[in-house]
Write a protein that holds these residues in place. Structure first.
Motif, PDB file in Angstrom:
ATOM      1  N   TYR A 183       9.602  17.896 -15.166  1.00 51.15           N
ATOM      2  CA  TYR A 183       8.713  18.736 -15.971  1.00 51.15           C
ATOM      3  C   TYR A 183       9.463  19.807 -16.758  1.00 51.15           C
ATOM      4  CZ  TYR A 183       5.087  16.502 -13.167  1.00 51.15           C
ATOM      5  OH  TYR A 183       4.277  15.574 -12.570  1.00 51.15           O
ATOM      6  N   ASN A 184      10.790  19.761 -16.696  1.00 54.68           N
ATOM      7  CA  ASN A 184      11.641  20.688 -17.443  1.00 54.68           C
ATOM      8  C   ASN A 184      11.273  22.149 -17.147  1.00 54.68           C
ATOM      9  OD1 ASN A 184      13.778  21.219 -19.234  1.00 54.68           O
ATOM     10  ND2 ASN A 184      12.375  21.499 -20.954  1.00 54.68           N
ATOM     11  N   LEU A 185      11.163  22.472 -15.863  1.00 51.37           N
ATOM     12  CA  LEU A 185      10.721  23.798 -15.444  1.00 51.37           C
ATOM     13  C   LEU A 185      11.891  24.754 -15.259  1.00 51.37           C
ATOM     14  CD1 LEU A 185       8.123  22.765 -12.707  1.00 51.37           C
ATOM     15  CD2 LEU A 185       7.709  23.175 -15.137  1.00 51.37           C
ATOM     16  N   ASN A 186      11.693  26.004 -15.673  1.00 48.13           N
ATOM     17  CA  ASN A 186      12.584  27.083 -15.283  1.00 48.13           C
ATOM     18  C   ASN A 186      12.119  27.609 -13.925  1.00 48.13           C
ATOM     19  OD1 ASN A 186      14.048  27.016 -17.752  1.00 48.13           O
ATOM     20  ND2 ASN A 186      12.422  28.190 -18.731  1.00 48.13           N
ATOM     21  N   VAL A 187      13.013  28.258 -13.205  1.00 52.05           N
ATOM     22  CA  VAL A 187      12.644  28.761 -11.886  1.00 52.05           C
ATOM     23  C   VAL A 187      13.063  30.217 -11.747  1.00 52.05           C
ATOM     24  CG1 VAL A 187      12.969  26.457 -10.919  1.00 52.05           C
ATOM     25  CG2 VAL A 187      14.785  28.132 -10.675  1.00 52.05           C
ATOM     26  N   ARG A 188      12.520  30.838 -10.718  1.00 49.65           N
ATOM     27  CA  ARG A 188      12.944  32.190 -10.350  1.00 49.65           C
ATOM     28  C   ARG A 188      13.076  32.272  -8.840  1.00 49.65           C
ATOM     29  NH1 ARG A 188       9.908  36.386 -14.524  1.00 49.65           N
ATOM     30  NH2 ARG A 188      10.311  35.145 -16.403  1.00 49.65           N
ATOM     31  N   ILE A 189      14.068  33.020  -8.413  1.00 49.69           N
ATOM     32  CA  ILE A 189      14.319  33.247  -6.997  1.00 49.69           C
ATOM     33  C   ILE A 189      13.726  34.603  -6.631  1.00 49.69           C
ATOM     34  CG2 ILE A 189      16.083  33.445  -5.211  1.00 49.69           C
ATOM     35  CD1 ILE A 189      17.960  31.868  -7.129  1.00 49.69           C
ATOM     36  N   ILE A 194      10.150  30.191  -7.250  1.00 47.84           N
ATOM     37  CA  ILE A 194       8.963  30.074  -8.089  1.00 47.84           C
ATOM     38  C   ILE A 194       9.237  29.066  -9.199  1.00 47.84           C
ATOM     39  CG2 ILE A 194       7.493  31.275  -9.759  1.00 47.84           C
ATOM     40  CD1 ILE A 194       7.815  33.807  -8.093  1.00 47.84           C
ATOM     41  N   LEU A 195       8.343  28.107  -9.342  1.00 46.88           N
ATOM     42  CA  LEU A 195       8.386  27.170 -10.466  1.00 46.88           C
ATOM     43  C   LEU A 195       7.525  27.758 -11.581  1.00 46.88           C
ATOM     44  CD1 LEU A 195       7.859  23.794  -8.556  1.00 46.88           C
ATOM     45  CD2 LEU A 195       9.992  25.048  -8.960  1.00 46.88           C
ATOM     46  N   CYS A 196       8.102  27.900 -12.771  1.00 42.50           N
ATOM     47  CA  CYS A 196       7.454  28.631 -13.860  1.00 42.50           C
ATOM     48  C   CYS A 196       6.969  27.709 -14.976  1.00 42.50           C
ATOM     49  CB  CYS A 196       8.428  29.648 -14.461  1.00 42.50           C
ATOM     50  SG  CYS A 196       9.181  30.759 -13.274  1.00 42.50           S
ATOM     51  N   ASP A 197       6.022  28.248 -15.774  1.00 47.09           N
ATOM     52  CA  ASP A 197       5.597  27.603 -17.029  1.00 47.09           C
ATOM     53  C   ASP A 197       5.053  26.195 -16.802  1.00 47.09           C
ATOM     54  OD1 ASP A 197       6.598  29.894 -18.429  1.00 47.09           O
ATOM     55  OD2 ASP A 197       8.601  29.066 -18.228  1.00 47.09           O
TER      56      ASP A 197
END
Length: 693
Positions: A453-459, A466-469
């Motif tokens: 899904y080409n997701l950016n993440v945050r720690i 966290i899986l974003c957008d």
């Protein structure tokens, strides 16, 4: 202390600022004189516009004691830094040898590059050396590309796992010396960095990881990124070492460059490769966190500097409250070392935040102790000086008076687990990761979803991800894929696990005294068993944090129940933190053997259940009761009264059900019985609350 210089003294002082050539073991290099601050403890400041006019020592530091001209004692690490040619030598030479390890001086220097030398402490005989790499990700932001790169590096050069840290970064364990340059350069060329993730300088800057499209959250995250850029080393040693001098990262924002170069109040070393840090950098590590009111996902009071966005009635950020002097590390049996909460320094308008932060850092740089590293954190300077003196000195570097801090609402701990609206049409999904260790089926599942899904993440600062957008249309498919990989929604995760944290400890951390990450799963199961025995509801939980030594990497001194390693299979117990992480726990018992935990915890949990006030948290109960009374209750404990005992149901009626539950439980490192109890308890709670769909 403010002193004026005439023209003659100006010339003398300018001469003191000349960078001198020094030689160390045959290596010719240049070194800042540190403006003689090591000897004089003052910092002259001159700029080209001051030539021919009266110059002023604008920076204030504690004066040298009268009657002595001897240099202050300095620790071994301070000497290594001074002769390192800005964190290059002898690391650059040690990396070229065939040995699997590096020498003591290089071991200290490689920390500034974001790495620790380690060896497997489970093995006996010849040491198996490797290196841990820690990334630097302000706000915990990780691009899709960087996540995939780190995932690949863990498999190819590490031990096959990634670890999410309590400062929103990755740790990559098990990298061999011969592979260091390959791994480092790969991270750098994919827009990552490990620069300053360790060492005596500013560490990763925390901010709430939630990708909300809200003005205050966006402003907090941008501020965290600007502070990180301001306090990033400038001398190029990192890029020289790992990418042959090629600087990959993009240019910094103009406001950051302006604040970095500003020397109107004597903060900088003129003409130095490191205008803020000089050759000596800081006395010890330095930690900064930025957040918004109510959101204490970052443990704001545990940082050297805590920065909180203050907005007007329309939600427009106007400035910041600043808190100073927090820190967790201490040393067993040395009472002059201690954890400490940050305290209010003052309020600054939003355009001044970089200058205020810089002034605080410089105050610590000039006055923090460099003789004994146990006392080198800024919290000891605050404790020694008091907040009024500290504020006065910072204001002279800042050039203004601080306004009083604005009143803020109550703090809350926010985990951001589960599904949430971002506010821009997208969704984010927070996933609990036990102790931050991404491995096995979970690692494979995360990679597939992030890639597909080409997701950016945050720690997050609590070792979660966290899986974003995420588009609304993807929610069902992603939820199903996550569950199949053992990544369940928070309502299906053991409540104690949701807030628990542990440091890596054994087998690789050289400071570990006992287990933490490997030991906490069993500890949490034993606590849950005590809860069931006593009759506490399944939904009841407390904040438990475990560390293998007193340095406090998992912030155990803020936990409701903190276990701090103080010997083989032995822990010091701390009680009294609060669920929103605003109170400091207190030491309760020393040298509690792992096998004896129930003897201490059972009576404390029992009396919490039966003597607490309405909705009183475990931490608040222990503080109200007091450690002396709790000790008395533990000493007199003879076991739970028979009438108070609580018994479990026989849960499994057939082999097929047991085997299905057992398979899922193994993915979560639980027993089949424990997982079945969780599912039943959640089902009953949901039914009672009318949540069954």
């Amino acid at each position: 202390m403010t002193t004026s210089f005439g023209a003659a003294n100006t010339a003398i002082a300018k001469d003191l600022n000349v960078r001198v050539a020094t030689s160390f073991n045959g290596l010719k290099h240049t070194s800042d004189s540190l403006l003689l601050s090591k000897r004089l403890h003052v910092l002259p400041s001159f700029s080209s516009s001051e030539e021919g006019s009266t110059s002023i020592i604008r920076a204030v530091s504690t004066p040298v004691k009268p009657g002595t001209s001897a240099e202050p004692k300095r620790s071994k690490v301070e000497i290594i830094k001074e002769h390192s040619n800005f964190i290059r030598y002898p690391l650059n030479e040690e990396l070229l040898t065939d040995a699997p390890n590096i020498n003591e001086a290089a071991t200290q220097l490689i920390k500034f590059h974001g790495s620790y030398q380690q060896y497997n402490r489970d093995e006996r005989g010849t040491r198996s050396y490797s290196f841990m790499l820690r990334t630097k990700n302000p706000c915990g932001k990780v691009s899709n590309k960087l996540y995939r790169v780190m995932d690949d590096l863990a498999d190819e050069f590490g031990i096959g796992t990634l670890r999410l840290t309590t400062r929103q970064t990755f740790q990559l364990h098990g990298v061999l010396k011969k592979d260091l340059k390959t791994v480092m350069s790969t991270i750098i060329k994919n827009m990552g960095s490990t620069l300053g993730a360790c060492g005596d300088l500013n560490r990763n800057v925390l901010a709430p990881a939630a990708p909300y499209a809200q003005k205050d959250y966006l402003f907090a995250q941008r501020t965290a990124e600007d502070i990180a850029a301001l306090l990033t080393p400038q001398s190029g040693f990192y890029y020289d070492m790992w990418v042959d001098g090629e600087k990959i990262l993009s240019a910094e924002p103009p406001e950051v460059v302006k604040a970095l170069n500003d020397n109107s109040h004597g903060t900088n070393f003129p003409d130095s490769q490191e205008p803020i840090y000089g050759t000596q950098f800081l006395p010890r590590k330095f930690k900064v966190a930025v957040t918004v009111p109510t959101d204490n996902s970052v443990d704001i009071f545990t940082n050297d500097i805590g920065v909180v966005v203050v907005s007007d009635a329309d939600g427009e950020p106007q400035g910041f409250n600043i808190y100073v002097g927090g820190g967790m590390g201490r040393t067993h049996r040395i009472e002059t070392t201690f954890p400490r909460l940050a305290e209010p320094l003052g309020y600054v308008p939003k355009e001044d935040i970089l200058y205020a932060v810089k002034a605080i850092v410089v105050t610590q740089r000039e006055n923090g102790r460099r003789d004994d590293r146990k006392y080198s954190r800024m919290k000891y300077l605050l404790s020694s000086w008091g907040i009024e003196k500290f504020r006065t000195v910072v204001e002279q570097y800042y050039g203004k008076k601080f306004e009083p801090c604005h009143e803020l609402p109550e703090w809350e701990f926010k985990s951001y687990l589960g599904w949430h609206e971002q506010g821009d049409g997208g969704l984010f999904c927070g996933l609990h990761v036990d102790n931050g260790r991404v491995k096995g089926t979970m690692k494979k599942t995360l990679r597939e979803i992030i890639e597909k899904y080409n997701l950016n993440v945050r720690i997050t600062p609590n070792q979660n991800i966290i899986l974003c957008d995420i588009r609304q249309a993807w929610k069902r498919q992603i939820t199903t894929a996550l569950a199949q990989g053992g990544l369940l929604q928070p309502s299906y995760v053991e409540p104690l696990n949701l807030t628990a944290m542990a440091c890596p400890a054994f087998p690789l951390c050289p400071l570990a005294i006992t287990e933490a990450e490997r030991g906490i799963p069993d500890i949490l199961k034993r606590v849950r068993a005590l809860f069931e025995k006593i009759g506490l509801k399944y939904s009841e939980s407390i904040v438990i944090r475990v560390t293998g030594c007193p340095n406090g990497c998992a912030r155990p001194y803020m936990a409701e129940l903190g276990l701090v390693g103080d010997g083989p299979n032995s822990y010091q117990i701390w009680l009294g933190g609060t669920p929103n992480q605003t109170s400091l726990a207190k030491p309760f018992k020393d040298k509690v053997k792992l096998q004896d935990l129930e003897k201490v915890l059972e009576p404390v949990f029992y009396y919490w259940k039966h003597r607490r006030l309405s909705k009183e948290s475990f931490g608040d109960f222990t503080i109200r009761t007091g450690t002396e009374k709790l000790q008395e209750l533990v000493d007199k404990w003879e076991g739970i009264p028979q009438a108070a005992s609580h018994y479990n149901l026989n849960l499994f009626a057939d082999k097929e059900t047991y085997e299905a539950i057992d398979s899922l439980a193994k993915l979560q490192d639980k027993s089949p019985h424990q997982l079945a109890m969780e599912i039943i308890s959640n089902f009953v709670a949901s039914h009672q609350n009318g949540k069954i769909e």
